[in-house]
Design a protein around this motif. Structure first.
Motif, mmCIF file in Angstrom:
data_model
loop_
_atom_site.group_PDB
_atom_site.id
_atom_site.type_symbol
_atom_site.label_atom_id
_atom_site.label_comp_id
_atom_site.label_asym_id
_atom_site.label_seq_id
_atom_site.Cartn_x
_atom_site.Cartn_y
_atom_site.Cartn_z
ATOM 1 N N CYS A 146 0.816 -1.217 0.000
ATOM 2 C CA CYS A 146 0.000 0.000 0.000
ATOM 3 C C CYS A 146 0.849 1.265 0.000
ATOM 4 O O CYS A 146 0.419 2.299 -0.517
ATOM 5 C CB CYS A 146 -0.948 -0.002 1.194
ATOM 6 S SG CYS A 146 -2.289 -1.223 1.028
ATOM 7 N N GLY A 147 2.068 1.185 0.571
ATOM 8 C CA GLY A 147 2.943 2.350 0.564
ATOM 9 C C GLY A 147 3.296 2.775 -0.857
ATOM 10 O O GLY A 147 3.281 3.963 -1.193
ATOM 11 N N SER A 148 3.588 1.802 -1.716
ATOM 12 C CA SER A 148 3.912 2.100 -3.112
ATOM 13 C C SER A 148 2.694 2.657 -3.831
ATOM 14 O O SER A 148 2.816 3.518 -4.706
ATOM 15 C CB SER A 148 4.403 0.839 -3.829
ATOM 16 O OG SER A 148 5.578 0.335 -3.219
ATOM 17 N N LEU A 149 1.514 2.157 -3.471
ATOM 18 C CA LEU A 149 0.280 2.616 -4.107
ATOM 19 C C LEU A 149 -0.034 4.059 -3.712
ATOM 20 O O LEU A 149 -0.492 4.851 -4.542
ATOM 21 C CB LEU A 149 -0.871 1.692 -3.700
ATOM 22 C CG LEU A 149 -2.247 2.001 -4.275
ATOM 23 C CD1 LEU A 149 -2.210 1.993 -5.794
ATOM 24 C CD2 LEU A 149 -3.267 0.991 -3.772
ATOM 25 N N ILE A 150 0.233 4.405 -2.460
ATOM 26 C CA ILE A 150 -0.031 5.767 -1.997
ATOM 27 C C ILE A 150 1.041 6.726 -2.516
ATOM 28 O O ILE A 150 0.739 7.830 -2.965
ATOM 29 C CB ILE A 150 -0.087 5.802 -0.456
ATOM 30 C CG1 ILE A 150 -1.286 4.982 0.037
ATOM 31 C CG2 ILE A 150 -0.167 7.238 0.056
ATOM 32 C CD1 ILE A 150 -1.310 4.755 1.535
ATOM 33 N N GLY A 151 2.299 6.282 -2.476
ATOM 34 C CA GLY A 151 3.402 7.107 -2.944
ATOM 35 C C GLY A 151 3.846 8.133 -1.909
ATOM 36 O O GLY A 151 3.186 8.328 -0.882
ATOM 37 N N LYS A 152 4.960 8.783 -2.192
ATOM 38 C CA LYS A 152 5.496 9.779 -1.268
ATOM 39 C C LYS A 152 4.545 10.962 -1.160
ATOM 40 O O LYS A 152 4.163 11.568 -2.167
ATOM 41 C CB LYS A 152 6.866 10.245 -1.765
ATOM 42 C CG LYS A 152 7.586 11.150 -0.776
ATOM 43 C CD LYS A 152 8.977 11.500 -1.268
ATOM 44 C CE LYS A 152 9.715 12.373 -0.256
ATOM 45 N NZ LYS A 152 11.085 12.709 -0.714
ATOM 46 N N ALA A 153 4.117 11.232 0.070
ATOM 47 C CA ALA A 153 3.180 12.335 0.346
ATOM 48 C C ALA A 153 1.882 12.190 -0.448
ATOM 49 O O ALA A 153 1.221 13.173 -0.765
ATOM 50 C CB ALA A 153 3.834 13.686 0.059
ATOM 51 N N GLY A 154 1.527 10.934 -0.783
ATOM 52 C CA GLY A 154 0.273 10.684 -1.492
ATOM 53 C C GLY A 154 0.313 10.991 -2.974
ATOM 54 O O GLY A 154 -0.731 11.062 -3.635
ATOM 55 N N ALA A 155 1.528 11.145 -3.534
ATOM 56 C CA ALA A 155 1.660 11.559 -4.932
ATOM 57 C C ALA A 155 1.119 10.518 -5.911
ATOM 58 O O ALA A 155 0.446 10.858 -6.893
ATOM 59 C CB ALA A 155 3.122 11.862 -5.249
#
Length: 206
Positions: A111-120
């Protein structure tokens, strides 16, 4: 959620390589939807393997496995069928196309990769697909998976699911995944533990 299998790729174009990858997609759906309506939605679609979890609970896990192309076609038919059912239940009112909601089940480590840095990344997926995407903050009970809710008209949902799967295929899950099973109730487990503790404590103190 997704498992790449590039063994069948023989150095073709990137598009051909993508279509040769075996993808497994898990979705959380109401039992009444998966039992009858899912079958009619898929019709003669046999290139993807569809399994539905057993149980009498309101929700079940629907697993779709096959080439990326076959999985996306199955998701497309499911989304259009759900929209058709929603339209049939609107007593003929012409209120435009009703939004459809699919709930994907994805290992939390992806899920971290899906959300991306700062939700990008998730913001990019929302903007490019036109669908709404929400990643649950909490794990599903007794699992290491989270629900990812995708809402919109079928066309936008299909584009959104394609982009989500592309991210997942590039970022395999880390560590062991404990899959979510709707039939397990954390409340029941805690209640049972408390009952056992309640019976044993008096003996220990006596």
């Amino acid at each position: 959620m997704a498992s790449p299998d590039r063994a069948s790729s023989l150095g073709g174009s990137p598009e051909e390589t993508e279509l040769s990858i075996t993808l497994t997609l898990r979705m959380l759906m109401h039992g009444k939807v998966t039992a009858g309506r899912l079958g009619s939605a898929l019709g003669g679609q046999h290139s993807a393997r569809i399994t539905i979890s057993e149980g009498s609970c309101p929700e079940r896990i629907t697993t779709i496995t096959g080439s990326t192309d076959a999985v996306f076609r199955a998701v497309s038919m499911i989304a259009f069928k759900l929209e058709e059912d929603l339209g049939a239940g609107s007593d003929g009112a012409a209120a435009g196309r009703a939004p459809v909601t699919l709930r994907l089940v994805i290992p939390a480590s992806q899920c971290g990769s899906l959300i991306g840095k700062a939700g990008a990344k998730i913001r990019e997926i929302r903007e490019s697909s036109g669908a709404q995407v929400q990643v649950a903050g909490d794990l599903l009970p007794n699992s290491t998976e989270r629900a990812v809710t995708v809402s919109g008209v079928p066309d936008t949902i299909i584009q959104c699911v394609r982009q989500i799967c592309a991210v997942i295929l590039e970022s395999p899950p880390k560590g062991a995944t404990i899959p979510y099973h709707p039939g397990l109730s954390l409340g029941t487990i805690l209640l049972s533990a408390n009952q056992v503790r309640g019976c044993s404590l008096p003996q220990a103190q006596g």
